[in-house]
Design a protein around this motif. Structure first.
Motif, PDB file in Angstrom:
ATOM      1  N   ALA A 277      -3.725   3.863 -38.238  1.00  0.00           N
ATOM      2  CA  ALA A 277      -2.857   4.202 -39.358  1.00  0.00           C
ATOM      3  C   ALA A 277      -3.667   4.642 -40.569  1.00  0.00           C
ATOM      4  N   GLY A 278      -4.982   4.337 -40.559  1.00  0.00           N
ATOM      5  CA  GLY A 278      -5.838   4.710 -41.671  1.00  0.00           C
ATOM      6  C   GLY A 278      -7.281   4.347 -41.397  1.00  0.00           C
ATOM      7  N   ILE A 279      -8.160   4.788 -42.287  1.00  0.00           N
ATOM      8  CA  ILE A 279      -9.606   4.555 -42.155  1.00  0.00           C
ATOM      9  C   ILE A 279     -10.154   4.098 -43.501  1.00  0.00           C
ATOM     10  N   VAL A 280     -11.021   3.087 -43.449  1.00  0.00           N
ATOM     11  CA  VAL A 280     -11.890   2.742 -44.570  1.00  0.00           C
ATOM     12  C   VAL A 280     -13.286   3.122 -44.108  1.00  0.00           C
ATOM     13  N   ILE A 281     -14.008   3.894 -44.904  1.00  0.00           N
ATOM     14  CA  ILE A 281     -15.333   4.343 -44.474  1.00  0.00           C
ATOM     15  C   ILE A 281     -16.379   4.176 -45.574  1.00  0.00           C
ATOM     16  N   ASN A 282     -17.480   3.563 -45.181  1.00  0.00           N
ATOM     17  CA  ASN A 282     -18.705   3.559 -45.973  1.00  0.00           C
ATOM     18  C   ASN A 282     -19.708   4.328 -45.130  1.00  0.00           C
ATOM     19  N   ALA A 283     -19.841   5.588 -45.400  1.00  0.00           N
ATOM     20  CA  ALA A 283     -20.697   6.458 -44.588  1.00  0.00           C
ATOM     21  C   ALA A 283     -22.163   6.373 -44.982  1.00  0.00           C
ATOM     22  N   GLY A 284     -22.504   5.470 -45.914  1.00  0.00           N
ATOM     23  CA  GLY A 284     -23.896   5.345 -46.338  1.00  0.00           C
ATOM     24  C   GLY A 284     -24.410   6.686 -46.835  1.00  0.00           C
ATOM     25  N   ALA A 285     -25.645   6.988 -46.501  1.00  0.00           N
ATOM     26  CA  ALA A 285     -26.273   8.223 -46.973  1.00  0.00           C
ATOM     27  C   ALA A 285     -25.574   9.477 -46.457  1.00  0.00           C
ATOM     28  N   TYR A 286     -24.850   9.376 -45.343  1.00  0.00           N
ATOM     29  CA  TYR A 286     -24.111  10.546 -44.849  1.00  0.00           C
ATOM     30  C   TYR A 286     -23.025  10.989 -45.829  1.00  0.00           C
ATOM     31  N   THR A 287     -22.626  10.102 -46.722  1.00  0.00           N
ATOM     32  CA  THR A 287     -21.651  10.452 -47.762  1.00  0.00           C
ATOM     33  C   THR A 287     -22.075  11.714 -48.498  1.00  0.00           C
ATOM     34  N   HIS A 288     -23.368  11.830 -48.747  1.00  0.00           N
ATOM     35  CA  HIS A 288     -23.888  12.879 -49.619  1.00  0.00           C
ATOM     36  C   HIS A 288     -24.357  14.119 -48.872  1.00  0.00           C
ATOM     37  N   THR A 289     -24.340  14.055 -47.531  1.00  0.00           N
ATOM     38  CA  THR A 289     -24.924  15.153 -46.763  1.00  0.00           C
ATOM     39  C   THR A 289     -24.058  15.684 -45.628  1.00  0.00           C
TER      40      THR A 289
ATOM     41  N   ILE B  67     -21.316  17.378 -43.797  1.00  0.00           N
ATOM     42  CA  ILE B  67     -20.159  18.265 -43.698  1.00  0.00           C
ATOM     43  C   ILE B  67     -19.395  17.937 -42.418  1.00  0.00           C
ATOM     44  N   ALA B  68     -20.088  17.465 -41.389  1.00  0.00           N
ATOM     45  CA  ALA B  68     -19.428  17.098 -40.130  1.00  0.00           C
ATOM     46  C   ALA B  68     -18.432  15.958 -40.340  1.00  0.00           C
ATOM     47  N   ILE B  69     -18.803  14.946 -41.119  1.00  0.00           N
ATOM     48  CA  ILE B  69     -17.880  13.837 -41.400  1.00  0.00           C
ATOM     49  C   ILE B  69     -16.729  14.332 -42.274  1.00  0.00           C
ATOM     50  N   HIS B  70     -17.029  15.147 -43.261  1.00  0.00           N
ATOM     51  CA  HIS B  70     -15.976  15.766 -44.088  1.00  0.00           C
ATOM     52  C   HIS B  70     -14.971  16.502 -43.197  1.00  0.00           C
ATOM     53  N   ASP B  71     -15.480  17.346 -42.298  1.00  0.00           N
ATOM     54  CA  ASP B  71     -14.609  18.134 -41.428  1.00  0.00           C
ATOM     55  C   ASP B  71     -13.803  17.260 -40.474  1.00  0.00           C
ATOM     56  N   ALA B  72     -14.412  16.177 -39.970  1.00  0.00           N
ATOM     57  CA  ALA B  72     -13.694  15.266 -39.067  1.00  0.00           C
ATOM     58  C   ALA B  72     -12.535  14.599 -39.797  1.00  0.00           C
ATOM     59  N   ILE B  73     -12.781  14.162 -41.025  1.00  0.00           N
ATOM     60  CA  ILE B  73     -11.707  13.538 -41.811  1.00  0.00           C
ATOM     61  C   ILE B  73     -10.607  14.555 -42.088  1.00  0.00           C
ATOM     62  N   ARG B  74     -11.011  15.735 -42.440  1.00  0.00           N
ATOM     63  CA  ARG B  74     -10.028  16.808 -42.696  1.00  0.00           C
ATOM     64  C   ARG B  74      -9.177  17.100 -41.470  1.00  0.00           C
ATOM     65  N   ALA B  75      -9.805  17.019 -40.296  1.00  0.00           N
ATOM     66  CA  ALA B  75      -9.109  17.325 -39.049  1.00  0.00           C
ATOM     67  C   ALA B  75      -8.062  16.274 -38.685  1.00  0.00           C
TER      68      ALA B  75
ATOM     69  N   VAL C  14     -22.787  13.098 -55.658  1.00  0.00           N
ATOM     70  CA  VAL C  14     -21.884  13.999 -54.946  1.00  0.00           C
ATOM     71  C   VAL C  14     -21.497  13.379 -53.608  1.00  0.00           C
ATOM     72  N   SER C  15     -20.201  13.312 -53.378  1.00  0.00           N
ATOM     73  CA  SER C  15     -19.681  12.809 -52.108  1.00  0.00           C
ATOM     74  C   SER C  15     -19.014  13.937 -51.339  1.00  0.00           C
ATOM     75  N   MET C  16     -19.420  14.101 -50.094  1.00  0.00           N
ATOM     76  CA  MET C  16     -18.770  15.081 -49.217  1.00  0.00           C
ATOM     77  C   MET C  16     -17.436  14.540 -48.715  1.00  0.00           C
ATOM     78  N   ILE C  17     -17.229  13.231 -48.843  1.00  0.00           N
ATOM     79  CA  ILE C  17     -16.013  12.579 -48.345  1.00  0.00           C
ATOM     80  C   ILE C  17     -14.905  12.595 -49.393  1.00  0.00           C
ATOM     81  N   ALA C  18     -15.260  12.432 -50.656  1.00  0.00           N
ATOM     82  CA  ALA C  18     -14.260  12.302 -51.723  1.00  0.00           C
ATOM     83  C   ALA C  18     -13.180  13.390 -51.702  1.00  0.00           C
ATOM     84  N   PRO C  19     -13.521  14.649 -51.464  1.00  0.00           N
ATOM     85  CA  PRO C  19     -12.475  15.668 -51.483  1.00  0.00           C
ATOM     86  C   PRO C  19     -11.418  15.524 -50.388  1.00  0.00           C
ATOM     87  N   VAL C  20     -11.714  14.758 -49.340  1.00  0.00           N
ATOM     88  CA  VAL C  20     -10.759  14.592 -48.238  1.00  0.00           C
ATOM     89  C   VAL C  20     -10.269  13.145 -48.106  1.00  0.00           C
ATOM     90  N   ALA C  21     -10.631  12.301 -49.072  1.00  0.00           N
ATOM     91  CA  ALA C  21     -10.183  10.910 -49.082  1.00  0.00           C
ATOM     92  C   ALA C  21      -9.039  10.745 -50.073  1.00  0.00           C
TER      93      ALA C  21
END
Length: 144
Positions: free
Chosen positions: A69-81, A83-91, A114-121
């Protein structure tokens, strides 16, 4: 009972011994216990996972798109780098995702601002240590 995936990225398995001045002394296992307790109180089943590998996180986000029903994510350093995680969340949108960080990423090195996740969270919680996970679960439960 709705399921929420709580996903953790690289180096979070070292919590409790890794830079306790920044990340605190609590282990990831103790954070998992807190998440499960909060989940019980909120009527949520918790699927708690950690990996140091970006592809695992992408796979789990995709899996959550079908099972959660939802996701809580702490992507660590991947937060800042990542695009694959960003795209997966977007998908998996409109599945709500809450981004969590133990430290205040905006009060740290510039590259962490800068967070790559924030725009899709749906939101971000940072700087409150392990409590951030519980806050994220409460926010997500309210949204669900």
């Amino acid at each position: 009972m709705k399921t929420v995936y709580v996903l953790n990225g690289p180096n979070l398995n070292a919590l409790g011994k890794r830079e306790p001045g920044i990340y605190g002394g609590m282990t990831l296992s103790a954070i998992e216990d807190d998440c499960r307790k909060a989940g019980d109180e909120l009527g949520l089943a918790i699927e708690f996972r950690q990996s140091n590998h970006e592809g695992d996180l992408v796979d789990w986000i995709q899996e959550a798109g079908d099972k959660a029903a939802g996701i809580v994510i702490n992507a660590g350093a991947y937060t800042h780098t990542s695009i694959a995680i960003h795209d997966a969340i977007r998908a998996v949108s409109p599945l709500p995702v809450v981004e969590v960080h133990l430290s205040n990423i905006h009060a740290r090195e510039q590259f962490r601002h800068v967070s790559m996740i924030a725009p899709v969270a749906v939101g971000m919680i940072c700087g409150f240590g392990p409590l951030g996970y519980t806050l994220a679960l409460k926010a997500l439960a309210d949204r669900l």
